[in-house]
Design a protein around this motif. Structure first.
Motif, PDB file in Angstrom:
ATOM      1  N   SER A  87     -10.327 -42.763  -0.509  1.00 29.45           N
ATOM      2  CA  SER A  87      -9.336 -44.299  -1.520  1.00 29.45           C
ATOM      3  C   SER A  87      -9.227 -45.558  -0.325  1.00 29.45           C
ATOM      4  O   SER A  87      -8.603 -45.650   0.679  1.00 29.45           O
ATOM      5  N   SER A  88      -9.715 -46.545  -1.160  1.00 30.23           N
ATOM      6  CA  SER A  88     -10.229 -47.489  -0.386  1.00 30.23           C
ATOM      7  C   SER A  88      -8.934 -48.542  -1.156  1.00 30.23           C
ATOM      8  O   SER A  88      -9.069 -49.291  -0.025  1.00 30.23           O
ATOM      9  N   GLU A  89      -8.266 -48.009  -1.646  1.00 29.85           N
ATOM     10  CA  GLU A  89      -6.895 -48.934  -2.239  1.00 29.85           C
ATOM     11  C   GLU A  89      -5.542 -48.844  -1.278  1.00 29.85           C
ATOM     12  O   GLU A  89      -4.826 -49.033  -1.112  1.00 29.85           O
ATOM     13  N   SER A  90      -5.627 -47.055  -1.762  1.00 31.07           N
ATOM     14  CA  SER A  90      -4.633 -46.455  -1.321  1.00 31.07           C
ATOM     15  C   SER A  90      -3.940 -45.130  -0.463  1.00 31.07           C
ATOM     16  O   SER A  90      -4.245 -44.565  -0.927  1.00 31.07           O
ATOM     17  N   GLN A  91      -4.794 -45.561   0.615  1.00 28.81           N
ATOM     18  CA  GLN A  91      -5.395 -44.567   1.734  1.00 28.81           C
ATOM     19  C   GLN A  91      -4.418 -43.802   1.772  1.00 28.81           C
ATOM     20  O   GLN A  91      -2.974 -44.729   1.846  1.00 28.81           O
ATOM     21  N   ALA A  92      -4.394 -42.784   2.509  1.00 24.58           N
ATOM     22  CA  ALA A  92      -2.161 -42.082   2.765  1.00 24.58           C
ATOM     23  C   ALA A  92      -1.873 -42.043   2.433  1.00 24.58           C
ATOM     24  O   ALA A  92      -0.038 -41.698   2.555  1.00 24.58           O
ATOM     25  N   THR A  93      -1.894 -41.626   1.096  1.00 24.93           N
ATOM     26  CA  THR A  93      -0.967 -41.771   0.268  1.00 24.93           C
ATOM     27  C   THR A  93      -0.888 -41.006  -1.062  1.00 24.93           C
ATOM     28  O   THR A  93      -2.232 -40.247  -1.433  1.00 24.93           O
ATOM     29  N   VAL A  94      -0.380 -40.358  -1.916  1.00 26.68           N
ATOM     30  CA  VAL A  94      -0.254 -39.145  -2.946  1.00 26.68           C
ATOM     31  C   VAL A  94      -0.902 -40.088  -4.122  1.00 26.68           C
ATOM     32  O   VAL A  94      -2.315 -39.193  -4.374  1.00 26.68           O
ATOM     33  N   HIS A  95      -0.946 -41.454  -4.517  1.00 28.37           N
ATOM     34  CA  HIS A  95      -1.583 -41.725  -5.601  1.00 28.37           C
ATOM     35  C   HIS A  95      -2.652 -41.960  -5.506  1.00 28.37           C
ATOM     36  O   HIS A  95      -3.727 -42.070  -5.886  1.00 28.37           O
ATOM     37  N   GLY A  96      -3.096 -42.284  -3.756  1.00 24.91           N
ATOM     38  CA  GLY A  96      -4.103 -42.464  -3.553  1.00 24.91           C
ATOM     39  C   GLY A  96      -5.116 -40.822  -3.483  1.00 24.91           C
ATOM     40  O   GLY A  96      -6.583 -41.565  -4.107  1.00 24.91           O
ATOM     41  N   ALA A  97      -4.312 -40.424  -3.190  1.00 24.22           N
ATOM     42  CA  ALA A  97      -5.213 -39.433  -3.391  1.00 24.22           C
ATOM     43  C   ALA A  97      -5.452 -38.552  -5.267  1.00 24.22           C
ATOM     44  O   ALA A  97      -7.167 -38.461  -5.096  1.00 24.22           O
ATOM     45  N   ALA A  98      -4.791 -38.813  -5.611  1.00 22.34           N
ATOM     46  CA  ALA A  98      -4.767 -38.730  -6.987  1.00 22.34           C
ATOM     47  C   ALA A  98      -5.318 -39.949  -8.196  1.00 22.34           C
ATOM     48  O   ALA A  98      -6.590 -39.357  -8.553  1.00 22.34           O
ATOM     49  N   GLU A  99      -5.783 -40.858  -7.561  1.00 18.33           N
ATOM     50  CA  GLU A  99      -6.818 -41.607  -7.613  1.00 18.33           C
ATOM     51  C   GLU A  99      -8.344 -41.483  -7.683  1.00 18.33           C
ATOM     52  O   GLU A  99      -8.813 -41.765  -8.603  1.00 18.33           O
ATOM     53  N   THR A 100      -8.478 -40.939  -6.030  1.00 18.09           N
ATOM     54  CA  THR A 100      -9.948 -40.678  -6.192  1.00 18.09           C
ATOM     55  C   THR A 100     -10.306 -39.692  -6.949  1.00 18.09           C
ATOM     56  O   THR A 100     -11.388 -39.332  -6.881  1.00 18.09           O
ATOM     57  N   ALA A 101      -8.923 -38.606  -6.672  1.00 13.03           N
ATOM     58  CA  ALA A 101     -10.159 -37.104  -7.867  1.00 13.03           C
ATOM     59  C   ALA A 101      -9.727 -36.944  -9.343  1.00 13.03           C
ATOM     60  O   ALA A 101     -11.188 -36.980  -9.998  1.00 13.03           O
ATOM     61  N   TYR A 102      -8.920 -38.764 -10.140  1.00 17.04           N
ATOM     62  CA  TYR A 102      -9.473 -38.887 -11.130  1.00 17.04           C
ATOM     63  C   TYR A 102     -11.366 -40.057 -10.668  1.00 17.04           C
ATOM     64  O   TYR A 102     -11.833 -39.502 -12.072  1.00 17.04           O
ATOM     65  N   GLN A 103     -11.334 -40.566 -10.439  1.00 20.57           N
ATOM     66  CA  GLN A 103     -12.678 -41.366 -10.007  1.00 20.57           C
ATOM     67  C   GLN A 103     -13.815 -40.543 -10.197  1.00 20.57           C
ATOM     68  O   GLN A 103     -14.464 -40.394 -10.451  1.00 20.57           O
ATOM     69  N   MET A 104     -13.400 -39.460  -8.897  1.00 21.46           N
ATOM     70  CA  MET A 104     -14.609 -38.731  -8.722  1.00 21.46           C
ATOM     71  C   MET A 104     -14.665 -37.419  -9.874  1.00 21.46           C
ATOM     72  O   MET A 104     -16.321 -37.291 -10.332  1.00 21.46           O
ATOM     73  N   ILE A 105     -14.089 -37.062 -10.078  1.00 19.61           N
ATOM     74  CA  ILE A 105     -14.146 -35.986 -11.825  1.00 19.61           C
ATOM     75  C   ILE A 105     -15.378 -36.697 -13.015  1.00 19.61           C
ATOM     76  O   ILE A 105     -15.925 -36.646 -13.623  1.00 19.61           O
ATOM     77  N   GLU A 106     -14.211 -38.108 -12.842  1.00 21.10           N
ATOM     78  CA  GLU A 106     -15.280 -39.269 -14.090  1.00 21.10           C
ATOM     79  C   GLU A 106     -16.288 -39.348 -14.104  1.00 21.10           C
ATOM     80  O   GLU A 106     -18.283 -38.905 -14.522  1.00 21.10           O
ATOM     81  N   ARG A 107     -16.718 -39.564 -12.316  1.00 23.60           N
ATOM     82  CA  ARG A 107     -18.609 -39.713 -12.186  1.00 23.60           C
ATOM     83  C   ARG A 107     -19.097 -38.501 -11.982  1.00 23.60           C
ATOM     84  O   ARG A 107     -20.093 -38.290 -12.422  1.00 23.60           O
ATOM     85  N   MET A 108     -18.096 -36.898 -12.072  1.00 23.16           N
ATOM     86  CA  MET A 108     -19.450 -35.659 -12.458  1.00 23.16           C
ATOM     87  C   MET A 108     -19.269 -35.576 -13.373  1.00 23.16           C
ATOM     88  O   MET A 108     -20.156 -35.193 -14.018  1.00 23.16           O
ATOM     89  N   LEU A 109     -18.525 -36.244 -14.523  1.00 22.43           N
ATOM     90  CA  LEU A 109     -18.974 -35.903 -15.532  1.00 22.43           C
ATOM     91  C   LEU A 109     -19.983 -37.019 -16.127  1.00 22.43           C
ATOM     92  O   LEU A 109     -20.773 -36.208 -17.063  1.00 22.43           O
ATOM     93  N   LYS A 110     -19.975 -37.928 -15.134  1.00 20.79           N
ATOM     94  CA  LYS A 110     -21.424 -38.219 -16.143  1.00 20.79           C
ATOM     95  C   LYS A 110     -22.669 -38.181 -15.594  1.00 20.79           C
ATOM     96  O   LYS A 110     -23.432 -39.170 -15.602  1.00 20.79           O
ATOM     97  N   ALA A 111     -22.418 -37.835 -14.739  1.00 21.51           N
ATOM     98  CA  ALA A 111     -23.770 -37.698 -13.669  1.00 21.51           C
ATOM     99  C   ALA A 111     -24.276 -36.547 -14.277  1.00 21.51           C
ATOM    100  O   ALA A 111     -24.222 -36.070 -14.638  1.00 21.51           O
TER     101      ALA A 111
END
Ligand code: FAD
Length: 233
Positions: free
Chosen positions: A209-233
């Motif tokens: 997470s570039s914006e909320s590293q070291a946090t639970v919400h940062g971890a969740a946010e990267t998962a949302y972003q990556m899943i979106e990327r996986m579905l689009k790619a």
């Protein structure tokens, strides 16, 4: 989130191999169970990649392996202690006031603060070097004795006097965590580590997470972003 996916979570099945050499990604667990998928999202802590716990075929790209040497997951610990009396303030910090207001790595705090509870629970939060002073001790008993010694010194023996029970969360000793959270010297390494491989192996978690590293919400946010990327790619 959990109720919707509970029946699909498989516990106690560490992944030991990820083979992305073919069209399908093949994932093997320590119990020799095999899973196949078009794409996978890897969310293990960085320590698991750094220690090569998972055997990748082909091996992780060199630039990722280099980037893994530029990030650390130092020690981390929490201790919760219940007392029969409240003898402590809401917070005790060991850094100077300016540093503590930005980012304190060593704090005792009232864990019942703002919670609907009448119990007196004091917690210790420690990461990085202050945590190592506790996590490097050999046993939980030694950690507990050190913490109680500190509290008795600060509060004139009241910790021992009012002690009820405690829990130690030694994240450094958890075999599938092995530390607190990622600390980068060079954020270019983060960008490299966050890159998917061959549009098949994707990575998510606090470390990416570039914006909320070291946090639970940062971890969740990267998962949302990556899943979106996986579905689009
Ligand atoms: C002492 C301490 C205090 C903290 N306080 C806060 C706070 O107040 N607020 C906050 O937002 N964050 C806090 N954090 C940070 C937060 O806990 C982490 O940033 C967050 O948990 C990271 O989530 P993650 O999904 O990236 O990784 P993790 O939560 O570490 O999840 C990784 C998962 O992968 C599993 N795993 C590992 N290896 C394998 C394998 N081979 N196969 C399958 N599974 C595997 C692990 O068991 C684990 O369940 C704190 C952390 C510590 C240590």
């Amino acid at each position: 989130m959990i109720p919707n996916i509970q029946d699909r979570i498989v516990y106690n099945s560490p992944v030991i191999e990820i083979d992305y050499s073919g069209e399908q990604v093949i994932v093997k667990t320590s119990g020799n169970k095999i899973y196949e998928a078009d794409k996978i999202l890897v969310t293990v802590p960085l320590t698991i990649l750094q220690n090569s716990f998972i055997n990748f075929t082909p091996s992780l790209p060199d630039e990722k392996l280099d980037a893994l040497t530029l990030v650390e997951m130092p020690d981390g610990l929490k201790v919760f202690i219940e007392f029969s009396e409240r003898f402590y303030p809401d917070i005790v910090m060991f850094d100077d006031l300016l540093q503590a207001s930005i980012n304190s790595n060593h704090t005792y705090y009232n864990a019942a603060f703002g919670k609907d509870s009448k119990r007196n629970v004091l917690a210790l939060f420690a990461v990085v070097q202050p945590a190592t002073r506790y996590t490097s001790l050999q046993t939980e008993e030694a950690i507990f004795n050190k913490v109680m010694g500190e509290l008795d010194a600060i509060f004139d023996g009241k910790a021992s006097q009012y002690y009820v029970k405690h829990i130690i969360q030694n994240w450094s000793q958890e075999p599938f965590i092995q530390g607190s959270y990622s600390h980068y010297d060079d954020y270019d390494a983060l960008d490299i580590l966050a890159q998917p491989i061959d549009n098949k192996v994707f990575f998510a978690g606090e470390a990416y997470s570039s914006e909320s590293q070291a946090t639970v919400h940062g971890a969740a946010e990267t998962a949302y972003q990556m899943i979106e990327r996986m579905l689009k790619a």
